[in-house]
Design an enzyme around this catalytic site. Structure first.
Site, PDB file in Angstrom:
ATOM      1  N   GLY A 346       0.816  -1.206   0.000  1.00 48.73           N
ATOM      2  CA  GLY A 346       0.000   0.000   0.000  1.00 48.73           C
ATOM      3  C   GLY A 346       0.842   1.245   0.000  1.00 48.73           C
ATOM      4  O   GLY A 346       2.070   1.191   0.177  1.00 48.73           O
ATOM      5  N   PRO A 347       0.240   2.399  -0.186  1.00 49.13           N
ATOM      6  CA  PRO A 347       0.970   3.666  -0.234  1.00 49.13           C
ATOM      7  C   PRO A 347       1.626   3.989   1.103  1.00 49.13           C
ATOM      8  O   PRO A 347       1.267   3.424   2.151  1.00 49.13           O
ATOM      9  CB  PRO A 347      -0.123   4.689  -0.577  1.00 49.13           C
ATOM     10  CG  PRO A 347      -1.272   3.891  -1.085  1.00 49.13           C
ATOM     11  CD  PRO A 347      -1.204   2.563  -0.412  1.00 49.13           C
ATOM     12  N   GLY A 351       0.010   2.800   7.510  1.00 53.74           N
ATOM     13  CA  GLY A 351       0.106   2.036   8.758  1.00 53.74           C
ATOM     14  C   GLY A 351       0.618   0.623   8.607  1.00 53.74           C
ATOM     15  O   GLY A 351       0.334  -0.226   9.459  1.00 53.74           O
ATOM     16  N   LYS A 352       1.406   0.346   7.572  1.00 59.69           N
ATOM     17  CA  LYS A 352       1.881  -1.025   7.358  1.00 59.69           C
ATOM     18  C   LYS A 352       2.854  -1.455   8.456  1.00 59.69           C
ATOM     19  O   LYS A 352       2.721  -2.543   9.016  1.00 59.69           O
ATOM     20  CB  LYS A 352       2.558  -1.125   5.985  1.00 59.69           C
ATOM     21  CG  LYS A 352       1.646  -0.797   4.818  1.00 59.69           C
ATOM     22  CD  LYS A 352       2.327  -1.001   3.484  1.00 59.69           C
ATOM     23  CE  LYS A 352       3.493  -0.069   3.279  1.00 59.69           C
ATOM     24  NZ  LYS A 352       3.082   1.347   3.247  1.00 59.69           N
ATOM     25  N   SER A 671      -4.161   2.070 -18.690  1.00 58.05           N
ATOM     26  CA  SER A 671      -5.463   2.457 -18.145  1.00 58.05           C
ATOM     27  C   SER A 671      -5.881   3.871 -18.521  1.00 58.05           C
ATOM     28  O   SER A 671      -7.009   4.277 -18.265  1.00 58.05           O
ATOM     29  CB  SER A 671      -5.456   2.320 -16.621  1.00 58.05           C
ATOM     30  OG  SER A 671      -4.502   3.194 -16.048  1.00 58.05           O
ATOM     31  N   LYS A 714      -8.251   4.095  -7.261  1.00 60.09           N
ATOM     32  CA  LYS A 714      -8.679   5.162  -8.179  1.00 60.09           C
ATOM     33  C   LYS A 714      -9.989   5.798  -7.739  1.00 60.09           C
ATOM     34  O   LYS A 714     -10.158   7.023  -7.830  1.00 60.09           O
ATOM     35  CB  LYS A 714      -8.799   4.587  -9.588  1.00 60.09           C
ATOM     36  CG  LYS A 714      -7.462   4.166 -10.186  1.00 60.09           C
ATOM     37  CD  LYS A 714      -7.616   3.481 -11.538  1.00 60.09           C
ATOM     38  CE  LYS A 714      -6.253   3.073 -12.091  1.00 60.09           C
ATOM     39  NZ  LYS A 714      -6.358   2.364 -13.382  1.00 60.09           N
TER      40      LYS A 714
END
Length: 774
Positions: A346-347, A351-352, A671, A714
């Site tokens: 994830g970005p 909270g990773k 995309s 997105k």
């Protein structure tokens, strides 16, 4: 033969335990009355020097001239004498007040020949070697070079204090010059052997003392250092006991004992320090120590909810893992192995890393973190071989020692940023670590024994899974953290971020008032991101401003209003610019996924008169190959459907320039295909794009809209940007299940199959109304 000269009477000066040979000049203290009487009774300044050993006088003496009296430094009487020649002693003169004897001078004939020359050279060589060992070789060589007489050369042995008195008396009493030389040579050889032996003994003793002193000093320093560090010295170590306490497996115990045997054989050798370091590592690894797991699922849920808001999918997967572990243990099926490698993708700021700590706390396990970002050396994972200077185990072993148990939670942070170069590929070394079927026999190069990692719960983190090598990604179970909604960010800010910043800045909760409206403004205008890292940073700035006012004496609470943010944080950093950007034909709003989460991008197109190259297409904005192909496909589709789109045929014959801001950021992927078609159709038909519409999807030459990835990210980006309509491929309809309900309630999602549907939804007006004559 030597001749005897005419007799004369001279006083006897007795020498106890000393011999003066002819040719010698000496100075010695006058030690007893007999010597004083002889000096006072000297005849024509001459006396006869007679050695006396054990009370017995020698049969031959040396006539000496008295050169002078003097006072020695200690105040006693001293006398300088020069021995002139040998003398045979005759009867004593009984009428003399001192002891006088009849003296017959022994005259030595001149001799020559090969034998005497050989003896002369041999004597000089032996004496020179002795002098060289003593460090006065040049002086002695100069002294010997001035002596040509063989007899006088042999008599120089009297200067050597190492030659015994008895041997010197023998030389004095030997009248034959050849025999005297042989005796002197033998005496000097004994002196040389003795000097060599003494020198060797001194060198050995000196070296031994230097080494012992050095080792003693180093050991004393080492003891002091270990005392400061709270460690104990090797002398007090019972390695076998420590092996037992560490619980070394059979293979590790065998290797440790082999190294211990090497240490005992050479405890002071150059490798002793390295062996001790290796043994310290072996006993410090938790071979048998485990943490007692807490497998209470409801309690774990409370821990995860208390530490993190949202992230329901991640929490559910962790709780599933706990439930399976609990069932296997309760039903005695548990083999202690985790069998799963969780990877949080994830970005930044979602909270990773902190989630890994929460998992460890929920499980009751120890936690260790390994940062993999930027490492390029395979030895960072597997360790260095012990043949290298400064070798150490790899980061996996160091993390185990840090955790202190064999079943910790180890977080592999930034696994997508592992590099590779000539030093190796660390990601390849991770293949064994992260494979549950192999990691029970992991072998670190430094330890060189098998280490069981099967009980370790590995949690990896990454910003994007695309940059993780395929074989490594295949061993992972990827859990996506796509970012937070505005409502989730508000909850996180109220419950976690703001209280933490208030405490870290020395304030109490009642001293600053930051209402929800302020937090919402910060989220919308200052921190358009997938995570909450910048949000916490901006809230910290607001709290610090309040802390400054409190410190200056202002009474609390300090209330913050939305209108105050411009003064506190500066001008807003983000705007809802879709309406402004799409106000002219040729601009469409697309949706993309970047390393920091979902984002909104604009595709701009413009036309200009062309030349004979009527199909020329200019692309700018750092577009990758796939995106450039999408642009050409979009142009081909628009040109082939110009009539039904109401496109300006004249414009189609000119040059078309397509640009995707921001130009400094590389972009790629298929995309943006429908966005490029929409921008071109808008430009050529004169119809503007609706400002509330965002879109994503791959396009084909036939006008089909193909599915893409990152739908949830997105849609979150579209929601943050204030869009209300989003066009996605029909085959991505199922991905809407992952989008939070709060977002779907504020967005109208339009799944489509063809480009025609996209243009109908995105463009203002109708093709007929916008068509221009050719």
């Amino acid at each position: 033969m030597s001749e005897i000269g005419s007799p004369t009477y001279l006083p006897v000066l007795p020498l106890d335990d000393a011999v003066v040979l002819p040719g010698m000049s000496v100075t010695f203290p006058v030690g007893d009355p007999e010597q004083a009487e002889a000096l006072d009774d000297a005849v024509d300044g001459r006396v006869v020097l007679v050695p006396r050993q054990n009370g017995q006088f020698a049969s031959i003496g040396a006539v000496a001239a008295v050169l002078g009296d003097m006072a020695l430094p200690d105040g006693t009487r001293g006398v300088a004498l020069e021995a002139l020649h040998r003398a045979e002693l005759g009867p004593a003169d009984v009428g003399s007040p001192s002891l006088r004897v009849e003296v017959h001078e022994i005259l030595e004939p001149e001799i020559a020949g090969i034998e005497v020359d050989t003896l002369t050279r041999e004597y000089k060589a032996v004496v020179q070697e002795v002098a060289d060992q003593r460090g006065d070789g040049p002086r002695v060589a100069q002294f010997l070079s001035g002596i040509e007489d063989p007899g006088r050369l042999a008599d120089t042995s009297g200067y050597a204090p190492e030659i015994p008195v008895g041997k010197k008396i023998e030389i004095l009493e030997t009248i034959d010059v050849m025999e005297r030389l042989r005796i002197a040579i033998d005496a000097q050889r004994e002196r040389l052997a003795d000097a060599s032996l003494r020198r060797q003994i001194r060198r050995d003793v000196s070296e031994g003392m230097d080494k012992a002193q050095r080792e003693m000093l180093l050991r004393r320093q080492l003891e002091e250092v270990r005392k400061e560090l709270g460690e104990f010295g090797d002398d007090n170590d019972d390695w076998q006991t420590r092996f037992d306490e560490a619980g070394l497996p059979e293979e590790a115990r065998k290797e440790a004992e082999r190294e211990l045997a090497r240490l005992e054989r050479n405890s002071e050798g150059p490798e002793a320090g390295m062996i001790r370091t290796y043994l310290e590592w072996m006993v410090s690894i938790p071979w048998e120590k485990r943490s007692e797991e807490h497998l209470d699922v409801p309690e774990a849920r409370e821990v995860l909810d208390a530490d993190h808001a949202g992230l329901e999918k991640v929490k559910e997967r962790i709780l599933e893992y706990l439930a399976v572990r609990k069932l296997r243990r309760d039903r005695e099926l548990d083999d202690g192995k985790s069998g799963v490698i969780l990877t949080l993708v994830g970005p930044p700021g979602t909270g990773k890393t902190s989630l890994g700590q929460s998992v460890a706390r929920a499980l009751g396990r120890e936690f260790a973190r390994i940062s993999l970002g930027g490492i390029r050396d395979e030895a960072e994972i597997r360790g260095h071989r012990r043949t290298y200077v400064g070798a150490l185990p790899g980061r996996i072993v160091r993390a185990l020692r840090e955790a202190g148990t064999r079943n910790p939670v180890i977080m592999l942070d930034e696994v997508d940023k592992v590099g590779a170069d000539w030093r190796g590929d660390p990601s390849s070394a991770l293949l064994e670590v992260l494979d549950p079927a192999q990691n029970h026999t992991f072998r670190d190069h430094y330890l060189d024994v098998e280490l069981d990692l099967s009980e370790v719960l590995f949690i990896a983190t990454a910003n994007m899974s695309d940059s993780i090598p395929g074989p490594l990604l295949d061993r992972m179970e990827v859990i996506a953290l796509d970012g937070y909604t505005e409502y989730e960010k508000l909850a996180i800010a109220k419950d976690y971020l703001l209280p933490r910043r208030i405490e870290s800045n020395g304030l109490r909760e009642d001293e600053v008032d930051v209402p929800d409206s302020v937090i919402k403004c910060v989220i919308a205008d200052y921190t358009r991101e997938a995570g909450v890292r910048n949000l916490e940073r901006e809230l910290g700035t607001v709290v610090r401003k309040a802390a400054t006012k409190i410190a200056e004496g202002e009474d609390g609470p300090i209330a913050v209003a939305p209108d105050d943010l411009r003064e506190l944080l500066g001008r807003p950093k983000f705007f809802n610019e879709a309406a402004e950007r799409t106000a002219v034909p040729g601009v469409a709003t697309g949706l993309a996924v970047t390393g920091t989460g979902g984002d909104v991008l604009f595709v701009e197109a413009t036309g200009m008169p062309g030349d004979d190259r009527s199909d020329r297409l200019v692309l700018t904005g750092q577009l990758g190959d796939v995106m450039r192909e999408s642009a050409r496909i979009a142009l081909s589709y628009v040109r082939s459907h110009a009539d039904e789109l109401g496109a300006n045929v004249t414009a189609l014959g000119g040059e078309i320039h397509m640009h995707v801001p921001a130009g400094a950021v590389p972009k790629d992927g298929p995309s943006a295909g429908v966005t490029m078609v929409t921008a071109l159709a808008s430009l050529l038909s004169g119809r503007t794009v609706k400002p509330t519409v965002g879109m994503t999807g791959e396009v084909t030459l036939q006008g089909r809209v193909l599915p893409i990835g990152g739908v949830k990210q997105k849609l979150l980006a579209a929601h943050r940007a204030g869009l209300t309509d989003v066009i996605i491929p029909e085959r991505n309809r199922g991905d809407l299940d992952e989008v939070p309900e709060s977002v779907l309630e504020e967005l109208t999602v339009h799944p489509v199959l063809t480009v025609g549907e996209v243009l109908d939804l995105a463009l203002e007006g109708t093709p007929a109304a916008a068509a221009q004559p050719s």
